[in-house]
Design a protein around this motif. Structure first.
Motif, PDB file in Angstrom:
ATOM      1  N   ARG A  61      17.651  54.056  49.464  1.00  0.00           N
ATOM      2  CA  ARG A  61      18.405  52.922  50.696  1.00  0.00           C
ATOM      3  C   ARG A  61      20.047  52.979  49.945  1.00  0.00           C
ATOM      4  O   ARG A  61      20.439  53.179  50.980  1.00  0.00           O
ATOM      5  CB  ARG A  61      17.726  51.752  50.852  1.00  0.00           C
ATOM      6  CG  ARG A  61      16.909  52.309  51.404  1.00  0.00           C
ATOM      7  CD  ARG A  61      15.718  50.818  52.009  1.00  0.00           C
ATOM      8  NE  ARG A  61      14.927  51.163  52.642  1.00  0.00           N
ATOM      9  CZ  ARG A  61      14.164  50.381  53.430  1.00  0.00           C
ATOM     10  NH1 ARG A  61      14.733  48.407  53.028  1.00  0.00           N
ATOM     11  NH2 ARG A  61      12.874  50.244  53.641  1.00  0.00           N
ATOM     12  N   MET A  62      20.509  52.759  48.797  1.00  0.00           N
ATOM     13  CA  MET A  62      21.016  52.858  48.299  1.00  0.00           C
ATOM     14  C   MET A  62      22.455  53.996  48.162  1.00  0.00           C
ATOM     15  O   MET A  62      22.849  53.390  48.684  1.00  0.00           O
ATOM     16  CB  MET A  62      21.669  52.153  47.203  1.00  0.00           C
ATOM     17  CG  MET A  62      21.087  50.973  46.900  1.00  0.00           C
ATOM     18  SD  MET A  62      21.842  49.632  47.594  1.00  0.00           S
ATOM     19  CE  MET A  62      24.236  49.822  46.500  1.00  0.00           C
ATOM     20  N   LYS A  63      22.199  54.664  48.298  1.00  0.00           N
ATOM     21  CA  LYS A  63      22.416  55.544  48.461  1.00  0.00           C
ATOM     22  C   LYS A  63      23.302  56.219  50.206  1.00  0.00           C
ATOM     23  O   LYS A  63      24.378  56.558  49.818  1.00  0.00           O
ATOM     24  CB  LYS A  63      21.924  57.374  48.191  1.00  0.00           C
ATOM     25  CG  LYS A  63      22.435  58.286  48.653  1.00  0.00           C
ATOM     26  CD  LYS A  63      22.076  59.529  48.144  1.00  0.00           C
ATOM     27  CE  LYS A  63      22.213  60.982  47.469  1.00  0.00           C
ATOM     28  NZ  LYS A  63      21.821  62.097  47.783  1.00  0.00           N
ATOM     29  N   LYS A  64      22.697  55.602  50.916  1.00  0.00           N
ATOM     30  CA  LYS A  64      22.875  56.159  52.589  1.00  0.00           C
ATOM     31  C   LYS A  64      23.673  54.696  52.608  1.00  0.00           C
ATOM     32  O   LYS A  64      25.073  55.132  53.404  1.00  0.00           O
ATOM     33  CB  LYS A  64      21.473  55.589  53.148  1.00  0.00           C
ATOM     34  CG  LYS A  64      21.812  55.874  54.484  1.00  0.00           C
ATOM     35  CD  LYS A  64      21.294  55.587  55.910  1.00  0.00           C
ATOM     36  CE  LYS A  64      20.861  55.932  56.596  1.00  0.00           C
ATOM     37  NZ  LYS A  64      19.732  55.304  57.923  1.00  0.00           N
ATOM     38  N   LEU A  65      23.767  53.640  52.362  1.00  0.00           N
ATOM     39  CA  LEU A  65      24.862  52.467  51.980  1.00  0.00           C
ATOM     40  C   LEU A  65      26.096  52.783  51.260  1.00  0.00           C
ATOM     41  O   LEU A  65      27.303  52.759  51.867  1.00  0.00           O
ATOM     42  CB  LEU A  65      23.906  51.448  51.585  1.00  0.00           C
ATOM     43  CG  LEU A  65      23.111  50.005  52.179  1.00  0.00           C
ATOM     44  CD1 LEU A  65      22.656  50.159  51.600  1.00  0.00           C
ATOM     45  CD2 LEU A  65      23.693  49.637  53.541  1.00  0.00           C
ATOM     46  N   ASP A  66      25.605  53.202  50.892  1.00  0.00           N
ATOM     47  CA  ASP A  66      27.267  53.897  49.507  1.00  0.00           C
ATOM     48  C   ASP A  66      27.612  55.293  50.301  1.00  0.00           C
ATOM     49  O   ASP A  66      28.969  55.267  50.397  1.00  0.00           O
ATOM     50  CB  ASP A  66      26.849  54.339  48.167  1.00  0.00           C
ATOM     51  CG  ASP A  66      28.244  55.031  47.518  1.00  0.00           C
ATOM     52  OD1 ASP A  66      28.702  54.290  47.324  1.00  0.00           O
ATOM     53  OD2 ASP A  66      28.081  56.205  47.151  1.00  0.00           O
ATOM     54  N   GLN A  68      28.018  55.174  53.938  1.00  0.00           N
ATOM     55  CA  GLN A  68      28.512  54.208  54.674  1.00  0.00           C
ATOM     56  C   GLN A  68      29.536  54.021  54.003  1.00  0.00           C
ATOM     57  O   GLN A  68      30.662  53.986  55.314  1.00  0.00           O
ATOM     58  CB  GLN A  68      27.433  53.886  55.368  1.00  0.00           C
ATOM     59  CG  GLN A  68      26.363  54.294  56.821  1.00  0.00           C
ATOM     60  CD  GLN A  68      25.491  52.926  57.042  1.00  0.00           C
ATOM     61  OE1 GLN A  68      25.627  51.780  56.798  1.00  0.00           O
ATOM     62  NE2 GLN A  68      24.371  53.837  56.790  1.00  0.00           N
ATOM     63  N   TYR A  69      29.248  53.044  53.221  1.00  0.00           N
ATOM     64  CA  TYR A  69      30.345  52.402  52.827  1.00  0.00           C
ATOM     65  C   TYR A  69      32.072  53.703  52.665  1.00  0.00           C
ATOM     66  O   TYR A  69      33.394  53.099  52.812  1.00  0.00           O
ATOM     67  CB  TYR A  69      30.771  51.609  51.571  1.00  0.00           C
ATOM     68  CG  TYR A  69      31.617  51.520  50.979  1.00  0.00           C
ATOM     69  CD1 TYR A  69      32.013  49.717  51.062  1.00  0.00           C
ATOM     70  CD2 TYR A  69      31.818  51.624  49.281  1.00  0.00           C
ATOM     71  CE1 TYR A  69      33.351  50.136  50.521  1.00  0.00           C
ATOM     72  CE2 TYR A  69      32.629  51.713  48.855  1.00  0.00           C
ATOM     73  CZ  TYR A  69      33.613  50.405  49.148  1.00  0.00           C
ATOM     74  OH  TYR A  69      34.455  49.986  48.286  1.00  0.00           O
ATOM     75  N   LYS A  70      32.215  54.474  51.914  1.00  0.00           N
ATOM     76  CA  LYS A  70      32.559  55.636  51.539  1.00  0.00           C
ATOM     77  C   LYS A  70      33.728  56.016  53.010  1.00  0.00           C
ATOM     78  O   LYS A  70      34.561  56.272  53.039  1.00  0.00           O
ATOM     79  CB  LYS A  70      32.210  56.814  51.095  1.00  0.00           C
ATOM     80  CG  LYS A  70      31.881  55.870  49.622  1.00  0.00           C
ATOM     81  CD  LYS A  70      31.521  57.336  48.751  1.00  0.00           C
ATOM     82  CE  LYS A  70      31.643  57.015  47.031  1.00  0.00           C
ATOM     83  NZ  LYS A  70      30.484  57.897  46.058  1.00  0.00           N
ATOM     84  N   GLU A  71      33.078  56.387  53.578  1.00  0.00           N
ATOM     85  CA  GLU A  71      33.241  56.395  55.665  1.00  0.00           C
ATOM     86  C   GLU A  71      33.752  55.801  56.140  1.00  0.00           C
ATOM     87  O   GLU A  71      34.644  56.340  56.824  1.00  0.00           O
ATOM     88  CB  GLU A  71      31.959  57.201  56.035  1.00  0.00           C
ATOM     89  CG  GLU A  71      32.326  58.225  57.151  1.00  0.00           C
ATOM     90  CD  GLU A  71      32.579  59.041  57.498  1.00  0.00           C
ATOM     91  OE1 GLU A  71      33.376  59.620  58.127  1.00  0.00           O
ATOM     92  OE2 GLU A  71      32.972  59.887  56.361  1.00  0.00           O
ATOM     93  N   ARG A  72      33.779  54.557  55.352  1.00  0.00           N
ATOM     94  CA  ARG A  72      34.636  53.296  56.487  1.00  0.00           C
ATOM     95  C   ARG A  72      36.054  53.549  55.889  1.00  0.00           C
ATOM     96  O   ARG A  72      36.881  53.124  56.064  1.00  0.00           O
ATOM     97  CB  ARG A  72      33.826  52.073  56.383  1.00  0.00           C
ATOM     98  CG  ARG A  72      34.522  51.141  57.756  1.00  0.00           C
ATOM     99  CD  ARG A  72      33.003  49.887  57.381  1.00  0.00           C
ATOM    100  NE  ARG A  72      33.668  48.328  58.213  1.00  0.00           N
ATOM    101  CZ  ARG A  72      33.694  47.800  58.383  1.00  0.00           C
ATOM    102  NH1 ARG A  72      32.189  47.326  57.758  1.00  0.00           N
ATOM    103  NH2 ARG A  72      34.390  46.515  58.858  1.00  0.00           N
ATOM    104  N   LEU A  73      35.944  53.728  54.729  1.00  0.00           N
ATOM    105  CA  LEU A  73      37.388  53.244  53.811  1.00  0.00           C
ATOM    106  C   LEU A  73      37.887  54.352  54.350  1.00  0.00           C
ATOM    107  O   LEU A  73      39.301  54.367  54.130  1.00  0.00           O
ATOM    108  CB  LEU A  73      36.613  53.684  52.188  1.00  0.00           C
ATOM    109  CG  LEU A  73      36.228  52.325  51.670  1.00  0.00           C
ATOM    110  CD1 LEU A  73      36.446  52.353  49.747  1.00  0.00           C
ATOM    111  CD2 LEU A  73      37.689  50.645  51.966  1.00  0.00           C
ATOM    112  N   ARG A  74      37.003  55.746  54.101  1.00  0.00           N
ATOM    113  CA  ARG A  74      37.988  56.837  54.966  1.00  0.00           C
ATOM    114  C   ARG A  74      38.802  56.661  56.046  1.00  0.00           C
ATOM    115  O   ARG A  74      40.029  56.777  56.316  1.00  0.00           O
ATOM    116  CB  ARG A  74      37.085  58.203  54.424  1.00  0.00           C
ATOM    117  CG  ARG A  74      38.250  59.212  54.492  1.00  0.00           C
ATOM    118  CD  ARG A  74      37.189  60.579  54.476  1.00  0.00           C
ATOM    119  NE  ARG A  74      35.980  61.053  55.615  1.00  0.00           N
ATOM    120  CZ  ARG A  74      36.529  61.148  56.778  1.00  0.00           C
ATOM    121  NH1 ARG A  74      38.031  61.947  56.662  1.00  0.00           N
ATOM    122  NH2 ARG A  74      35.884  60.903  57.290  1.00  0.00           N
ATOM    123  N   ASN A  75      37.853  55.892  56.826  1.00  0.00           N
ATOM    124  CA  ASN A  75      38.459  56.361  58.447  1.00  0.00           C
ATOM    125  C   ASN A  75      39.445  55.063  58.539  1.00  0.00           C
ATOM    126  O   ASN A  75      40.569  54.632  59.039  1.00  0.00           O
ATOM    127  CB  ASN A  75      37.269  55.386  58.965  1.00  0.00           C
ATOM    128  CG  ASN A  75      36.317  56.983  59.486  1.00  0.00           C
ATOM    129  OD1 ASN A  75      36.852  57.732  59.100  1.00  0.00           O
ATOM    130  ND2 ASN A  75      35.444  56.318  59.565  1.00  0.00           N
TER     131      ASN A  75
END
Length: 291
Positions: A61-66, A68-75
């Protein structure tokens, strides 16, 4: 087998079945207790792994959250870059527009000041010419006054503090030729009768007086010229026709209070046209295409 022996045998069998049932219940409770202890131990082990961060489900689950976090930062970075580029383009555009407006205003201010100075120069030259033709001197002669000696008992004279009248300004609505002709006529009427000489003003070449002709409606309102039922404004392309039937292609460079300035398209020289000249028909304005 006697009846007593049969009863004893039945009692023995019932006792054996009772003991067997009790033994099965004890095994079931023991097995159930063992399963409970195993589940409890497994939960404690998972809790320990969760605290240490080694639990497999937690890592998944932490891998999935990470991600999502990186994708949001990139956007967010992409949006920031787009907004920055847009602001930079708007800044450059506004800066160029401000520089262009400043240059245009500077050129317009320079042209207006040059036109005003040329007009003042022309007025001074006309005043000088008028004084020379009428015989008036441009030098200011002091007024000779006689001062009387004051008696001891006379009051002290109070100096005259009246405001000096402002010099009059002349606005010429005629052409130079018309002014010269009027001055010659005035000078001729003013001077005493004497034999004419070749150098006298009577022998100067004169322009014939104008004959009454059609008058045109011409006025200036709010920086625009109203002439012959049409409005004309600054930078408008026109044809200028003189009394000699010369047709000149011009552009209105400025509109004053009592005159307009036009610029010839052929050599970029400027001409000043007064309202009086337009009203008398000395100059006629026609519209033309800007192209």
């Amino acid at each position: 087998m006697s009846p007593d022996e049969g009863c004893a045998l039945n009692y023995t069998e019932d006792a054996s079945e009772t003991d067997l049932a009790k033994h099965d219940d004890e095994d079931y409770v023991e097995i159930k207790e063992q399963m409970y202890q195993e589940k409890l131990a497994s939960l404690k082990r998972q809790l320990q792994q969760l605290q240490e961060g080694t639990l497999q489900e937690y890592q998944k689950r932490m891998k999935k959250l990470d991600q999502q976090y990186k994708e949001r930062l990139r956007n967010a970075d992409l949006f920031f870059q787009l907004e920055t580029d847009q602001v930079e383009r708007n800044y450059i555009k506004e800066k160029k527009a401000a520089v262009k407006e400043f240059d245009d205003k500077k050129v317009e201010l320079k042209e207006n000041l040059i036109a005003e100075l040329e007009e003042k120069k022309k007025m001074i030259e006309n005043e000088k010419l008028t004084m020379e033709l009428t015989g008036d001197s441009m030098e200011v002669k002091p007024i000779m006054t006689r001062k009387l000696r004051r008696r001891p008992n006379d009051p002290v004279p109070i100096p005259d503090k009246r405001r000096k009248p402002a010099p009059a300004q002349l606005n010429y609505l005629l052409t130079e030729e018309q002014i010269m002709e009027d001055l010659r006529m005035l000078n001729k009427l003013k001077s005493p009768k004497r034999p004419a000489s070749p150098s006298s003003p009577e022998h100067l070449p004169s322009t014939p007086l104008e004959t009454p002709s059609q008058r045109y409606e011409a006025r200036i309102e709010e920086g625009k010229l109203y002439y012959d039922k049409r409005w004309y404004h600054k930078s408008q392309a026109i044809y200028l026709e003189s009394k000699e039937n010369a047709k000149i292609s011009c552009v209105i460079s400025s509109v004053g209070t009592n005159e307009i300035w036009v610029r010839k398209t052929s050599d970029s020289t400027k001409m000043r046209i007064y309202l009086g000249q337009l009203q008398r028909g000395a100059f006629i304005i026609r519209r033309r295409s800007a192209a």
